[in-house]
Design a protein around this motif. Sequence first.
Motif, PDB file in Angstrom:
ATOM      1  N   MET A 144      -8.330 -45.987  16.400  1.00  0.00           N
ATOM      2  CA  MET A 144      -7.219 -45.647  15.512  1.00  0.00           C
ATOM      3  C   MET A 144      -7.458 -46.188  14.105  1.00  0.00           C
ATOM      4  N   ARG A 145      -8.145 -47.312  14.006  1.00  0.00           N
ATOM      5  CA  ARG A 145      -8.432 -47.905  12.700  1.00  0.00           C
ATOM      6  C   ARG A 145      -9.439 -47.073  11.921  1.00  0.00           C
ATOM      7  N   THR A 146     -10.361 -46.425  12.614  1.00  0.00           N
ATOM      8  CA  THR A 146     -11.467 -45.725  11.951  1.00  0.00           C
ATOM      9  C   THR A 146     -11.352 -44.202  12.016  1.00  0.00           C
ATOM     10  N   ARG A 147     -10.294 -43.660  12.600  1.00  0.00           N
ATOM     11  CA  ARG A 147     -10.303 -42.224  12.842  1.00  0.00           C
ATOM     12  C   ARG A 147     -10.130 -41.388  11.580  1.00  0.00           C
ATOM     13  N   SER A 148      -9.637 -41.961  10.515  1.00  0.00           N
ATOM     14  CA  SER A 148      -9.516 -41.207   9.273  1.00  0.00           C
ATOM     15  C   SER A 148     -10.878 -40.677   8.845  1.00  0.00           C
ATOM     16  N   ALA A 149     -11.887 -41.533   8.905  1.00  0.00           N
ATOM     17  CA  ALA A 149     -13.242 -41.105   8.535  1.00  0.00           C
ATOM     18  C   ALA A 149     -13.804 -40.121   9.544  1.00  0.00           C
ATOM     19  N   ARG A 150     -13.457 -40.285  10.822  1.00  0.00           N
ATOM     20  CA  ARG A 150     -13.994 -39.411  11.871  1.00  0.00           C
ATOM     21  C   ARG A 150     -13.372 -38.022  11.828  1.00  0.00           C
ATOM     22  N   ASN A 151     -12.158 -37.910  11.289  1.00  0.00           N
ATOM     23  CA  ASN A 151     -11.471 -36.621  11.218  1.00  0.00           C
ATOM     24  C   ASN A 151     -11.575 -35.966   9.847  1.00  0.00           C
ATOM     25  N   ALA A 152     -12.280 -36.589   8.931  1.00  0.00           N
ATOM     26  CA  ALA A 152     -12.332 -36.091   7.561  1.00  0.00           C
ATOM     27  C   ALA A 152     -13.099 -34.772   7.473  1.00  0.00           C
ATOM     28  N   LEU A 153     -12.820 -34.005   6.434  1.00  0.00           N
ATOM     29  CA  LEU A 153     -13.483 -32.713   6.270  1.00  0.00           C
ATOM     30  C   LEU A 153     -14.971 -32.854   5.986  1.00  0.00           C
ATOM     31  N   ASP A 154     -15.414 -34.029   5.528  1.00  0.00           N
ATOM     32  CA  ASP A 154     -16.844 -34.221   5.301  1.00  0.00           C
ATOM     33  C   ASP A 154     -17.530 -34.923   6.472  1.00  0.00           C
ATOM     34  N   ALA A 155     -16.799 -35.107   7.576  1.00  0.00           N
ATOM     35  CA  ALA A 155     -17.366 -35.741   8.763  1.00  0.00           C
ATOM     36  C   ALA A 155     -17.921 -34.685   9.719  1.00  0.00           C
ATOM     37  N   PRO A 156     -18.858 -35.063  10.581  1.00  0.00           N
ATOM     38  CA  PRO A 156     -19.292 -34.127  11.628  1.00  0.00           C
ATOM     39  C   PRO A 156     -18.181 -33.975  12.664  1.00  0.00           C
ATOM     40  N   ILE A 157     -17.728 -32.755  12.881  1.00  0.00           N
ATOM     41  CA  ILE A 157     -16.709 -32.468  13.889  1.00  0.00           C
ATOM     42  C   ILE A 157     -17.250 -31.373  14.795  1.00  0.00           C
ATOM     43  N   SER A 158     -17.646 -31.760  15.991  1.00  0.00           N
ATOM     44  CA  SER A 158     -18.177 -30.834  16.995  1.00  0.00           C
ATOM     45  C   SER A 158     -17.289 -30.955  18.224  1.00  0.00           C
ATOM     46  N   ILE A 159     -16.568 -29.873  18.529  1.00  0.00           N
ATOM     47  CA  ILE A 159     -15.466 -29.911  19.491  1.00  0.00           C
ATOM     48  C   ILE A 159     -15.879 -29.291  20.811  1.00  0.00           C
ATOM     49  N   TYR A 160     -15.585 -29.987  21.890  1.00  0.00           N
ATOM     50  CA  TYR A 160     -15.823 -29.500  23.246  1.00  0.00           C
ATOM     51  C   TYR A 160     -14.477 -29.081  23.807  1.00  0.00           C
ATOM     52  N   GLU A 161     -14.267 -27.783  23.981  1.00  0.00           N
ATOM     53  CA  GLU A 161     -12.986 -27.252  24.449  1.00  0.00           C
ATOM     54  C   GLU A 161     -12.948 -27.262  25.975  1.00  0.00           C
ATOM     55  N   VAL A 162     -11.869 -27.816  26.537  1.00  0.00           N
ATOM     56  CA  VAL A 162     -11.814 -28.092  27.973  1.00  0.00           C
ATOM     57  C   VAL A 162     -10.502 -27.614  28.578  1.00  0.00           C
ATOM     58  N   HIS A 163     -10.618 -26.961  29.727  1.00  0.00           N
ATOM     59  CA  HIS A 163      -9.452 -26.690  30.578  1.00  0.00           C
ATOM     60  C   HIS A 163      -9.535 -27.669  31.744  1.00  0.00           C
ATOM     61  N   LEU A 164      -8.578 -28.581  31.818  1.00  0.00           N
ATOM     62  CA  LEU A 164      -8.681 -29.694  32.760  1.00  0.00           C
ATOM     63  C   LEU A 164      -8.735 -29.244  34.212  1.00  0.00           C
ATOM     64  N   GLY A 165      -8.023 -28.165  34.543  1.00  0.00           N
ATOM     65  CA  GLY A 165      -7.958 -27.759  35.942  1.00  0.00           C
ATOM     66  C   GLY A 165      -9.232 -27.175  36.489  1.00  0.00           C
ATOM     67  N   SER A 166     -10.150 -26.775  35.607  1.00  0.00           N
ATOM     68  CA  SER A 166     -11.363 -26.117  36.088  1.00  0.00           C
ATOM     69  C   SER A 166     -12.639 -26.710  35.495  1.00  0.00           C
ATOM     70  N   TRP A 167     -12.519 -27.786  34.743  1.00  0.00           N
ATOM     71  CA  TRP A 167     -13.736 -28.406  34.210  1.00  0.00           C
ATOM     72  C   TRP A 167     -14.595 -28.952  35.353  1.00  0.00           C
ATOM     73  N   ARG A 168     -13.964 -29.731  36.194  1.00  0.00           N
ATOM     74  CA  ARG A 168     -14.678 -30.272  37.360  1.00  0.00           C
ATOM     75  C   ARG A 168     -13.670 -30.523  38.464  1.00  0.00           C
ATOM     76  N   ARG A 169     -14.064 -30.210  39.677  1.00  0.00           N
ATOM     77  CA  ARG A 169     -13.211 -30.482  40.835  1.00  0.00           C
ATOM     78  C   ARG A 169     -13.986 -31.272  41.873  1.00  0.00           C
ATOM     79  N   ASP A 170     -13.266 -31.766  42.835  1.00  0.00           N
ATOM     80  CA  ASP A 170     -13.872 -32.545  43.906  1.00  0.00           C
ATOM     81  C   ASP A 170     -14.687 -31.607  44.793  1.00  0.00           C
ATOM     82  N   PRO A 171     -16.023 -31.789  44.880  1.00  0.00           N
ATOM     83  CA  PRO A 171     -16.826 -30.886  45.716  1.00  0.00           C
ATOM     84  C   PRO A 171     -16.361 -30.844  47.169  1.00  0.00           C
ATOM     85  N   ALA A 172     -15.795 -31.956  47.655  1.00  0.00           N
ATOM     86  CA  ALA A 172     -15.323 -31.985  49.046  1.00  0.00           C
ATOM     87  C   ALA A 172     -14.008 -31.228  49.209  1.00  0.00           C
TER      88      ALA A 172
END
Length: 647
Positions: A144-172
């Motif tokens: 939270m202290r450093t996220r301003s720099a991490r969210n800035a328009l000149d920062a690298p922002i590479s987003i992994y889009e996830v649907h929680l219900g189907s990203w990974r399930r219990d194989p068993a």
Amino acid sequence: MNGAPAAIRDRGPILSGQDLHLWNEGRHLRAYRVLGAHLATVGGQAGVAFAVWAPNADAVSVVGDWNGWVPDRDPLSREGGSGIWAGFVPGLGQGTVYKFHVRSRLHGYAVDKADPFGFRHETPPSTASVVWDLDYSWSDSEWMRTRSARNALDAPISIYEVHLGSWRRDPAEPRRFLSYREIAPLLAEHAVAMGFTHVELLPVMEHPFYGSWGYQVTGFFAPSSRYGAPQDLMFLVDTLHQAGVGVILDFVPAHFPSDQHGLGYFDGTHLFEHADRRQGHHPDWKSEIFNYGRHEVRSFLESAAMFWLDAYHADGLRVDAVASMLYLDYSRKAGEWIPNAYGGRENLDAIAFLRAMNEDVYREYPDVQTYAEESTSWPMVSRPLYVGGLGFGLKWDMGWMHDTLRYLGHDPIHRKYHHNELTFRTMYAGSENFVLPLSHDEVVHEKGSLLGKMAGDDRAKFANLRLLYAWMFVQAGKKLLFMGGELAQGREWNHEQSLDWHLLADERHAGVSAFVKDLNRLYRAMPALHARDCAPGGFEWIDCGDAENAVVSLLRRGGEADPPLVAVFNFTPVLRADYRIGVPFGGFWREVLNGDAREYGGSGAGNWGGVDAEDLPWHGRPASVPLTLPPLAAVFLARADGGSRSW
């Protein structure tokens, strides 16, 4: 740090005159602190304070197991002329299941409604609300202290889009959802290993129909109980933050479903939605459209946006279906919509709401971003309010996505006739702060997978997919990839199944995964690839005119002291030797990435680690390099003495 504001816990009467005034004025940004259900102590008695907005009700009471779900046993009282009903029920505590019984003064209508401000709801198909607090001890202070720099328009922002219900399930137990807490370490580990900077979650807000992927929200203040309690989602966000990964939440103020327990026809009138179906009903999604011109609805939606930033430490909100909000005639034929006061098709109330929401979010949280999924050419979506913009931080570039996928679907022999699909973006790339999305919408509804969209035989499809990813990462703009794209999943996404993680045992799929990982690392390591994503001068063509050979070359620049990066793309399966391009200065140019490398599943053609520039002007540059262009591959070059030795 405690996730719940102090005002939520252990208090007496909760509604002040100021609260009522702000609510009715449409300027209450944190109405969730006073409306809904809150643990309280009144007159020395512990219990729950309830409050709900139902201005056209004749009577409102709270019903639940404790009173046999019998109306009027625990009635609420009107709070002046505010339309709010409130009251205190002693003896109730956390975990109490309840609804509001609303009896309208019109038509004799009576219904049991879930709490619009409920912090937790029963797991669907059950529909009642659950009394819950938001106590949580956060451990993400460094993030939270450093996220301003991490969210800035000149920062690298590479987003992994996830649907929680189907990203990974219990194989068993493949039909069982993993919980927020089970997913947390797995998702954090994967995001870090792949080099993504942020995770974007498809809506986690409570929704009755799982197949809507969360885009049909009934609980705007509650995470879906399918995956656990509110504190479990906080744990997931906390875990990602501690791993150095940001969290963007999908937010859906465009519409809501018509389920009886939800917001629709709440007090026997169209309270949250427009009464006229030409304004209040969405023809595509068969859902209800918020009445953005109603003050209390604006308070509700702005409070919802602020809530996820306040209580769940979200680092951004991606606002879904913005285009459907902006246009009164969206998906409607002539005669099926009502013009605005000036006779136009623009939804003036929705525009005012979006501008106010963005203004308030950035005033309260200047270190987060709002993202617009806006699919038209509406001007200045990501420009400030003071120049007439909508005030979003970034906008999805849907045009780039459609053009690029169309181009890579052409047989390479025909690509010279479609060269403009590669180059057209230059005409508008500086008009907005863009995110380049390869999202869930491109791999559903019989559209196939990204791999399946690529032209050619099996080997060519994998090569073209690597080209797609390299093309995305070298464009000016932030990046977004939907889960499964990094695995080169061959089947269309199915929300009822886990991703095909077993594919990584196949060297072709493992090669694509390794390529995405290296693209992310290079994107983060080189300011030339991210520092001017949203600023002039970050992208230059070296040569965009070689349509005959389907080859393009370009330059990315960061700050004055940052080494530039040269990228060359060969969109045909023909190996091209001694292909000369101009470069900005001499010296040795190291090949920092080669999409045809064997570790990625390619043939291994390339430039043996790099090439010396010659003092031969070319393409208007003072020097040039003769390159071997591998088939269906991208080559990235950087000056060996320019700070890129780690690559």
